[in-house]
Write a protein that holds these residues in place. Structure first.
Motif, PDB file in Angstrom:
ATOM      1  N   ASN A  10       0.698  -1.141   0.264  1.00 24.21           N
ATOM      2  CA  ASN A  10       0.120  -0.138   0.050  1.00 24.21           C
ATOM      3  C   ASN A  10       0.753   1.254   0.001  1.00 24.21           C
ATOM      4  OD1 ASN A  10      -2.680  -1.376   0.199  1.00 24.21           O
ATOM      5  ND2 ASN A  10      -2.209  -1.666   2.265  1.00 24.21           N
ATOM      6  N   TYR A  11       0.462   2.178  -0.558  1.00 27.13           N
ATOM      7  CA  TYR A  11       1.178   3.744  -0.688  1.00 27.13           C
ATOM      8  C   TYR A  11       0.330   4.298   0.203  1.00 27.13           C
ATOM      9  CZ  TYR A  11       3.618   1.750  -4.671  1.00 27.13           C
ATOM     10  OH  TYR A  11       4.522   0.884  -5.479  1.00 27.13           O
ATOM     11  N   ASN A  12       0.835   5.027   1.185  1.00 27.83           N
ATOM     12  CA  ASN A  12       0.052   5.757   2.240  1.00 27.83           C
ATOM     13  C   ASN A  12       0.920   6.670   2.940  1.00 27.83           C
ATOM     14  OD1 ASN A  12       1.403   3.821   3.976  1.00 27.83           O
ATOM     15  ND2 ASN A  12      -0.641   2.893   4.469  1.00 27.83           N
ATOM     16  N   HIS A 100      11.658   5.725  -4.327  1.00 26.38           N
ATOM     17  CA  HIS A 100      10.441   4.589  -3.577  1.00 26.38           C
ATOM     18  C   HIS A 100      10.213   4.700  -2.410  1.00 26.38           C
ATOM     19  CE1 HIS A 100      10.230   3.307  -7.953  1.00 26.38           C
ATOM     20  NE2 HIS A 100      11.394   2.644  -7.941  1.00 26.38           N
ATOM     21  N   GLU A 103       7.754   6.922  -1.695  1.00 25.82           N
ATOM     22  CA  GLU A 103       6.580   6.799  -2.500  1.00 25.82           C
ATOM     23  C   GLU A 103       6.448   8.060  -3.520  1.00 25.82           C
ATOM     24  OE1 GLU A 103       3.442   5.818   0.133  1.00 25.82           O
ATOM     25  OE2 GLU A 103       4.177   4.085   0.892  1.00 25.82           O
ATOM     26  N   ARG A 104       7.478   8.395  -3.918  1.00 23.96           N
ATOM     27  CA  ARG A 104       7.650   9.345  -5.122  1.00 23.96           C
ATOM     28  C   ARG A 104       8.671   9.136  -6.108  1.00 23.96           C
ATOM     29  NH1 ARG A 104       8.429  14.466  -0.569  1.00 23.96           N
ATOM     30  NH2 ARG A 104       6.312  14.675   0.007  1.00 23.96           N
ATOM     31  N   GLN A 186       3.314  11.031  -6.695  1.00 24.13           N
ATOM     32  CA  GLN A 186       3.024  10.728  -5.098  1.00 24.13           C
ATOM     33  C   GLN A 186       2.236   9.553  -5.004  1.00 24.13           C
ATOM     34  OE1 GLN A 186       4.555  12.509  -1.933  1.00 24.13           O
ATOM     35  NE2 GLN A 186       3.962  10.196  -1.160  1.00 24.13           N
ATOM     36  N   GLY A 187       2.741   8.468  -4.255  1.00 22.64           N
ATOM     37  CA  GLY A 187       1.791   7.182  -4.070  1.00 22.64           C
ATOM     38  C   GLY A 187       0.581   7.568  -3.242  1.00 22.64           C
ATOM     39  N   GLU A 189      -3.411   5.603  -1.977  1.00 21.44           N
ATOM     40  CA  GLU A 189      -4.075   4.504  -1.358  1.00 21.44           C
ATOM     41  C   GLU A 189      -4.850   3.860  -2.599  1.00 21.44           C
ATOM     42  OE1 GLU A 189      -4.817   4.804   3.473  1.00 21.44           O
ATOM     43  OE2 GLU A 189      -6.440   5.869   2.030  1.00 21.44           O
ATOM     44  N   ARG A 191      -4.206   2.519  -5.089  1.00 18.70           N
ATOM     45  CA  ARG A 191      -3.462   2.656  -6.377  1.00 18.70           C
ATOM     46  C   ARG A 191      -3.976   3.849  -7.036  1.00 18.70           C
ATOM     47  NH1 ARG A 191      -0.967  -0.616  -4.373  1.00 18.70           N
ATOM     48  NH2 ARG A 191       0.280  -2.431  -5.034  1.00 18.70           N
ATOM     49  N   HIS A 193      -2.981   6.909  -7.410  1.00 16.20           N
ATOM     50  CA  HIS A 193      -1.720   7.754  -7.218  1.00 16.20           C
ATOM     51  C   HIS A 193      -1.928   9.117  -7.441  1.00 16.20           C
ATOM     52  CE1 HIS A 193       0.164   4.087  -6.409  1.00 16.20           C
ATOM     53  NE2 HIS A 193      -0.004   3.335  -7.797  1.00 16.20           N
TER      54      HIS A 193
END
Length: 221
Positions: A10-12, A100, A103-104, A186-187, A189, A191, A193
């Motif tokens: 997850n990207y949060n 990464h 998350e950027r 920017q990641g 939630e 997906r 983004h």
């Protein structure tokens, strides 16, 4: 082979909103870059450089960003390398910074302009002596049968220039990538983004520095 189709996370870590962005993408880039440098991450200035061959084949490699300001992004290379040869045919270029862990990502599209001899010399003579010798020893991108042959060449030039200053090789130079498009990623939630792209209109691409007017647009992920 490992099961890779199920690898995901997850990207949060954060959100990116247009009101958070600086109107100048170089200022925004420098803000993000400082955060990466301050984090202690190895090789914070490492970037992918993508060029295209005369027959349309893209090629990528990792190099280090050596300077950035409103005029563009600077890197150095052997002028006989594949990237330099391809840029001689097609000066269009793309850069990518894969941060990464934050998350950027940042992607830059632009045109590569050769640096002046003065700019190249100033940087070359600031490098460690071993790096200067390596520039002389390596015919970058050319085939070689063994590593020992490369090390022998290094020892040869080390002996040759042992008595004084190492001269600037005529085959060593650099480029300034003048951007016309810079995207910040920017990641998010699920997906979903966050992507924002700064773009210059055709009438603005020939202008420089503070005279440039960038348009910002959100992109679907």
């Amino acid at each position: 082979m490992a099961n890779i189709h199920g690898l995901r996370r997850n990207y949060n870590l954060g959100e990116l909103r247009e009101e958070d962005l600086d109107s100048n993408p170089i200022t925004q880039f420098n803000h993000w870059l400082k955060l990466v440098i301050d984090s202690g991450t190895p090789d914070p200035t490492a970037m992918t450089v993508a060029t295209v061959s005369p027959d349309g084949q893209p090629s990528q490699r990792i190099v280090l960003l050596k300077d950035v300001d409103d005029s563009g992004f600077v890197f150095y290379t052997n002028l006989g390398s594949r990237k330099a040869t391809e840029l001689a045919h097609n000066s269009k270029i793309s850069l990518h910074f894969p941060w990464h862990f934050m998350e950027r990502q940042v992607k830059i599209c632009g045109v590569a302009q050769p640096l002046s001899t003065g700019e190249v010399a100033k940087y070359f003579f600031s490098r460690p002596k071993e790096s200067q010798l390596a520039a002389w020893a390596s015919k970058q991108s050319q085939p070689i049968s063994t590593r020992q042959m490369l090390m022998s060449k290094f020892d040869e030039v080390k002996k040759k220039f042992s008595a004084g200053e190492i001269p600037l090789p005529k085959f060593w130079g650099g480029y300034r990538v003048v951007p016309h498009e810079i995207e910040f990623w920017q990641g998010g939630e699920h997906r979903l983004h966050n992507r924002f792209v700064y773009s210059l209109g055709d009438s603005n691409q020939s202008q420089g520095g503070e005279h440039q007017h960038w348009q910002i647009q959100r992109l679907m992920p």
